[in-house]
Design a protein around this motif. Structure first.
Motif, short mmCIF file in Angstrom:
data_model
loop_
_atom_site.label_atom_id
_atom_site.label_comp_id
_atom_site.label_asym_id
_atom_site.label_seq_id
_atom_site.Cartn_x
_atom_site.Cartn_y
_atom_site.Cartn_z
N ARG A 1 -59.54 51.30 -3.34
CA ARG A 1 -58.60 50.88 -2.30
C ARG A 1 -57.60 51.97 -1.98
N ASP A 2 -57.39 52.89 -2.91
CA ASP A 2 -56.44 53.97 -2.67
C ASP A 2 -56.91 55.22 -3.42
N ALA A 3 -56.14 56.28 -3.30
CA ALA A 3 -56.54 57.56 -3.89
C ALA A 3 -56.58 57.50 -5.41
N VAL A 4 -55.70 56.71 -6.01
CA VAL A 4 -55.66 56.61 -7.46
C VAL A 4 -56.93 55.95 -7.98
N GLU A 5 -57.30 54.86 -7.35
CA GLU A 5 -58.53 54.17 -7.76
C GLU A 5 -59.75 55.07 -7.56
N ARG A 6 -59.72 55.89 -6.53
CA ARG A 6 -60.83 56.82 -6.30
C ARG A 6 -60.95 57.80 -7.47
N LEU A 7 -59.83 58.25 -8.00
CA LEU A 7 -59.86 59.15 -9.15
C LEU A 7 -60.51 58.49 -10.37
N TRP A 8 -60.21 57.20 -10.59
CA TRP A 8 -60.81 56.48 -11.72
C TRP A 8 -62.31 56.30 -11.52
N VAL A 9 -62.73 56.01 -10.29
CA VAL A 9 -64.16 55.86 -10.00
C VAL A 9 -64.88 57.18 -10.24
N GLU A 10 -64.30 58.28 -9.78
CA GLU A 10 -64.93 59.58 -9.96
C GLU A 10 -64.95 59.99 -11.43
N LEU A 11 -63.93 59.59 -12.20
CA LEU A 11 -63.93 59.87 -13.63
C LEU A 11 -65.11 59.18 -14.30
N ALA A 12 -65.35 57.92 -13.94
CA ALA A 12 -66.47 57.18 -14.53
C ALA A 12 -67.81 57.81 -14.11
N ARG A 13 -67.93 58.22 -12.87
CA ARG A 13 -69.16 58.84 -12.39
C ARG A 13 -69.42 60.16 -13.12
#
Length: 257
Positions: free
Chosen positions: A240-252
């Protein structure tokens, strides 16, 4: 010149005050933060959700006491997700801690003040080694701060995840028997808080990541499949925001290793 690295996704997630206000409940399912009345604080949160962490910290601090939570969350997001140097990360956690200590002294019923105190202490403990931190009495401080947070804000998903993670870390470092007898840390308590966090924020990649990490700390081999499933679910979440995107990319990134 700033020493903070830019968020690589800040141009993809652009928030203004109006958008933050409209999406507040969804954006803040993690921290149970009340909707600010102060426009300057809302502006700081808009910067945060856009991934402009340094600007969000500065704007939060400029807004005074009401902006302390956004300043701390912006600093924490940068330190945890972007800062590459351990010493700098520890310095940033210390910065959060000092502000949170002042905040709890002035506002003892403010849940966010207690949460950021517990969070910063927890991250600092990881940096200096959890066993060493426990010997210094930091573990008791972390637990008290996070439990106080939940007394004030029972639906604080981040606090549930952090408290569950604390129990898991202690078990990992000193073993389940010593953890339970000396520090009151137990796997069933960790699980309860982690499940509650996931129930409160089921669409959060950060919570999925924290849950998986805690499982691996308590018994990596036994919980590997479940932890992997949680990490895979994190990669499928639409940020939903840039912070959540960072967490998703960390998991990937973690799953691709």
């Amino acid at each position: 010149m700033s020493d903070w690295l830019p968020c690589p996704y800040s141009s993809s997630y652009r928030f203004g005050v109006k958008k933050v206000r409209a999406q507040w409940d969804v954006l803040h399912a993690l921290d149970a933060e009340p909707l600010p009345e102060n426009e300057a604080v809302l502006h700081a949160w808009a910067l945060f959700h856009s991934g402009k962490f340094e600007a969000a910290e500065a704007a939060g601090l400029a807004a005074g006491s009401a902006g302390m939570s956004v300043a701390n969350r912006a600093t924490a997001a940068y330190a945890t997700l972007l800062e590459p140097h351990e010493k700098t990360r520890l310095d940033l956690y210390q910065r959060i801690l000092q502000r949170a200590l002042q905040d709890t002294a002035l506002h003892p019923t403010r849940a966010s003040a207690w949460y950021w105190q517990g969070y910063a202490l927890g991250r600092y403990a990881q940096g200096i080694h959890v066993a060493r931190a426990l010997a210094q009495g930091i573990g008791a401080q972390i637990r008290f701060a996070l439990e106080t947070t939940l007394q004030l804000a029972p639906n604080h998903a981040f606090a549930h995840a952090s408290l569950g993670g604390f129990h898991a870390e202690v078990i990992d470092k000193v073993g389940p028997l010593v953890a339970a007898m000396t520090y009151g840390a137990r796997a069933d308590i960790a699980r309860r808080h982690l499940r509650e966090a996931l129930q409160l924020a089921p669409d959060s990649a950060a919570i999925h990541w924290d849950y998986a990490s805690a499982l691996l700390m308590m018994n990596g081999t036994a919980h590997l499949d479940e932890a992997t499933r949680l990490q895979e679910q994190a990669t499928q979440i639409k940020p939903r925001d840039a912070v959540e995107r960072l967490w998703v990319e960390l998991a990937r990134t973690h799953l691709s290793l």
